[in-house]
Write a protein that holds these residues in place. Structure first.
Motif, PDB file in Angstrom:
ATOM      1  N   GLN A  24       0.832  -1.219   0.000  1.00 25.26           N
ATOM      2  CA  GLN A  24       0.000   0.000   0.000  1.00 25.26           C
ATOM      3  C   GLN A  24       0.858   1.258   0.000  1.00 25.26           C
ATOM      4  N   LYS A  25       2.013   1.214   0.648  1.00 20.33           N
ATOM      5  CA  LYS A  25       2.940   2.348   0.594  1.00 20.33           C
ATOM      6  C   LYS A  25       3.544   2.473  -0.801  1.00 20.33           C
ATOM      7  N   SER A 173      17.696   4.809   4.722  1.00 20.51           N
ATOM      8  CA  SER A 173      16.458   5.324   5.310  1.00 20.51           C
ATOM      9  C   SER A 173      16.502   6.839   5.497  1.00 20.51           C
ATOM     10  N   ASP A 174      17.549   7.472   4.982  1.00 18.29           N
ATOM     11  CA  ASP A 174      17.766   8.911   5.154  1.00 18.29           C
ATOM     12  C   ASP A 174      17.354   9.622   3.865  1.00 18.29           C
ATOM     13  N   THR A 208       9.508   2.410   2.684  1.00 17.81           N
ATOM     14  CA  THR A 208       8.377   1.821   3.401  1.00 17.81           C
ATOM     15  C   THR A 208       8.632   1.732   4.902  1.00 17.81           C
ATOM     16  N   GLY A 209       9.794   2.204   5.349  1.00 18.92           N
ATOM     17  CA  GLY A 209      10.114   2.161   6.771  1.00 18.92           C
ATOM     18  C   GLY A 209       9.277   3.145   7.577  1.00 18.92           C
ATOM     19  N   GLU A 210       9.181   2.876   8.862  1.00 19.53           N
ATOM     20  CA  GLU A 210       8.379   3.718   9.748  1.00 19.53           C
ATOM     21  C   GLU A 210       8.941   5.136   9.800  1.00 19.53           C
ATOM     22  N   THR A 242       9.846  -5.678   3.889  1.00 17.22           N
ATOM     23  CA  THR A 242      10.335  -5.418   5.241  1.00 17.22           C
ATOM     24  C   THR A 242       9.282  -5.749   6.307  1.00 17.22           C
ATOM     25  N   LYS A 243       9.721  -6.408   7.356  1.00 21.26           N
ATOM     26  CA  LYS A 243       8.907  -6.763   8.524  1.00 21.26           C
ATOM     27  C   LYS A 243       7.706  -7.651   8.190  1.00 21.26           C
TER      28      LYS A 243
END
Length: 370
Positions: A24-25, A173-174, A208-210, A242-243
């Motif tokens: 979804q992201k 992630s940056d 897609t990370g938090e 991921t996850k």
């Protein structure tokens, strides 16, 4: 849900509801930025969940002939073929499965341009910067073989290609770092990008990370696309899954040798090889409590250790542990070291039921040898 619906440990458990959250992201990024998303099969190629993923992604990208074929036959959509070096006996078959083929060097492009005359052709560029802090995975390391560095050498072969692949992110992630590196890519390869129709920015972007600023990311991609008039592609591997997956293991033995140890029926050498390569610990949740215990694999490798974690109670034989975030670079790298039993692959469906899709036995071990 009964325990009888699950296979015997060890097994990988893919949770479709968690996978869907990533999808979804990806949908959001595709819609807001106009970029297309291709699953990077080098990271994750478990085709039993492609039925869900293909509804949210545009196709696949590969690193070998086998991956190209898998992408075409099991996923569909756009199939991009890339390899560090194509062999003479591979090229025609690779082309037959592909919509686009991306060559790693000018020499490979010139050698095989005729073979690929019927499909879209591209070239990999190396901008000389990356987000990797680990030399083993740094595409911009000294003397890197991954892509062409010199814009002046590429300009004369622009008649043979229509676009580029640039893969220089690694677990990044940056967003700020991503944007700054894209600035450098624009500056270094601007003349090439102006003449291109499409550009793949590769994978390794953890969007897609938090907490990742997706709106900013989409705006940056859209600005890049509009500036150069190109279709942007992303190649999410880890970002796609991921996850979403755990490695389910069982404690076989406990020891005390100055530290409390627990041996499980799995192995990082055989089942989570990236942990060993990059000297990283596994993740176990919630990882809290008064009892600190080192979780060890069952192979004979002395360093076959998942890590040291905290538990609310001492572990005992028969206890189950769920190793978290176990999808990326695991099932594609699993091996038969020590002949340790290879984990089954199971899926938790959206309705909560668990379905075992693959089990491995002695015949698989024997046939993998000679």
């Amino acid at each position: 849900m009964s325990a009888s619906s699950e296979p015997r440990t060890p097994y990988y458990l893919i949770d479709k509801s968690k996978l869907l959250a990533n999808m979804q992201k990806i949908d959001r990024v595709r819609e807001q930025s106009g970029a297309k998303a291709l699953l990077a099969l080098k990271c994750f190629a478990t085709w039993s969940v492609f039925d869900l993923m293909r509804e949210h992604m545009d196709g696949t990208t590969s690193s070998s002939l086998n991956e190209v074929r898998l992408g075409r036959q099991r996923f569909g959509g756009e199939t991009h073929a890339y390899s560090v070096a194509w062999a003479d006996h591979e090229i025609d078959e690779a082309v037959s499965y592909s919509d686009k083929i991306i060559f790693n060097s000018i020499q490979q492009l010139e050698r095989f341009a005729g073979n690929a005359a019927g499909i879209v052709r591209g070239l990999r560029l190396n901008p000389g910067v990356s987000s990797s802090s680990f030399d083993l995975a740094d595409p911009a390391r000294s003397f890197s073989r991954l892509g062409e560095w010199d814009q002046e050498k590429v300009l004369p072969v622009m008649d043979k290609i229509t676009g580029f692949m640039i893969h220089n992110n690694c677990e990044n992630s940056d967003f700020g770092l991503f944007s700054r590196m894209l600035d450098q890519i624009e500056e270094r390869f601007g003349e090439l990008l102006k003449r291109a129709e499409w550009v793949s920015l590769g994978g390794g972007i953890h969007f897609t990370g938090e907490g990742y600023p997706i709106d900013d990311f989409c705006a940056r991609l859209k600005a890049f696309s509009q500036k150069f008039g190109v279709q942007v592609y992303l190649e999410p591997g880890e970002a796609s899954i991921t996850k979403s997956t755990t490695l389910e293991v069982t404690v076989l033995d406990t020891l005390f040798n100055g530290k409390h140890l627990a041996v499980v029926d799995s192995s990082i050498e055989a089942h989570m090889l990236d942990l060993l390569i990059y000297r990283e610990n596994a993740k176990i949740a919630p990882n809290q409590g008064d009892h600190e215990i080192m979780i060890c694999g069952k192979s004979c490798l002395a360093g076959d250790i998942f890590g040291t974690f905290r538990f609310p109670e001492p572990l005992k034989v028969g206890d189950r542990i769920s190793v978290q975030d176990a999808a990326g670079y695991t099932m594609v790298k699993k091996n038969w070291f020590n002949g340790v039993a290879m984990p089954a692959i199971a899926i938790r469906e959206l309705d909560g039921s668990i379905r075992t899709v693959r089990e491995f036995g002695y015949d698989d071990y024997e046939s993998s040898l000679s």
